[in-house]
Design an enzyme around this catalytic site. Structure first.
Site, PDB file in Angstrom:
ATOM      1  N   ARG A  85      34.794  -4.568 -35.335  1.00  0.00           N
ATOM      2  CA  ARG A  85      36.008  -3.740 -35.449  1.00  0.00           C
ATOM      3  C   ARG A  85      37.212  -4.597 -35.845  1.00  0.00           C
ATOM      4  O   ARG A  85      37.997  -4.206 -36.696  1.00  0.00           O
ATOM      5  CB  ARG A  85      36.295  -2.998 -34.154  1.00  0.00           C
ATOM      6  N   ASN A 126      33.924   1.897 -32.031  1.00  0.00           N
ATOM      7  CA  ASN A 126      32.531   1.865 -31.596  1.00  0.00           C
ATOM      8  C   ASN A 126      32.109   3.270 -31.198  1.00  0.00           C
ATOM      9  O   ASN A 126      32.928   4.071 -30.741  1.00  0.00           O
ATOM     10  CB  ASN A 126      32.367   0.946 -30.378  1.00  0.00           C
TER      11      ASN A 126
END
Length: 129
Positions: free
Chosen positions: A54, A72
Site C-alpha cells: 500500500r 487491504n
C-alpha cells in the site's frame, strides 16, 4: 464475368480528413468530447499484504500525479481505484501488474470498471484503512 469498366473512377480531391479511431467511442454513432481523464478499479493478488504494498502504491500514485486510493481486503488482496490521464493510468496499471513493493509477489492483477470521467473524484492518492 462482368465486363471491365471502360475508365477508372476519378481520383478523390480536396483535403484529407482524418477520423478518430473507433476505439475512442462508446458507440459508432456518437462522438463525445473527451476530458482525457480515466478511472480504473483494481485488485492485486499474491503476497501483497505485510510487504508495504500500500505504501509503495500510494508513493507511485503521487509520483505519477494520479489520484485515488489503495487498501487491504480481508481476503489477502489489495484493492483500490486510480484516476488521471489515460497515459498515466496505463503506467500505473503496468506498475501494479509487474512491480509493486520490493518484497511483494504479484500473482495476478485484475482491472475493472475502466471508464472515462469528466473530473477527478479525489484530491490526491491515499491509503484507506
Amino acid at each position: 464475368m462482368p465486363p471491365a469498366p471502360s475508365q477508372p473512377p476519378p481520383p478523390l480531391s480536396g483535403p484529407a480528413i482524418q477520423l478518430p479511431s473507433a476505439a475512442h467511442h462508446t458507440s459508432p454513432c456518437r462522438v463525445m468530447a473527451s476530458s482525457g481523464l480515466w478511472a480504473l478499479d483494481y485488485e492485486i493478488y499474491g503476497d501483497v499484504q505485510g510487504v508495504f504494498f500500500r505504501k509503495y502504491t500510494e508513493d507511485q500514485g503521487k509520483k505519477l500525479g494520479v489520484v485515488g486510493w489503495v487498501k487491504n481486503t480481508p481476503y489477502g488482496t489489495v484493492t483500490g481505484q486510480v484516476q488521471g490521464p489515460k497515459e498515466k493510468i496505463e503506467i500505473m496499471k503496468n506498475w501494479l501488474r509487474n512491480v509493486g513493493s520490493p518484497m511483494s509477489r504479484i500473482d495476478r492483477a485484475v482491472f475493472s470498471n475502466e471508464r472515462e470521467i469528466s473530473t477527478l473524484e479525489f484530491p490526491n492518492f491515499t491509503t484507506k484503512y
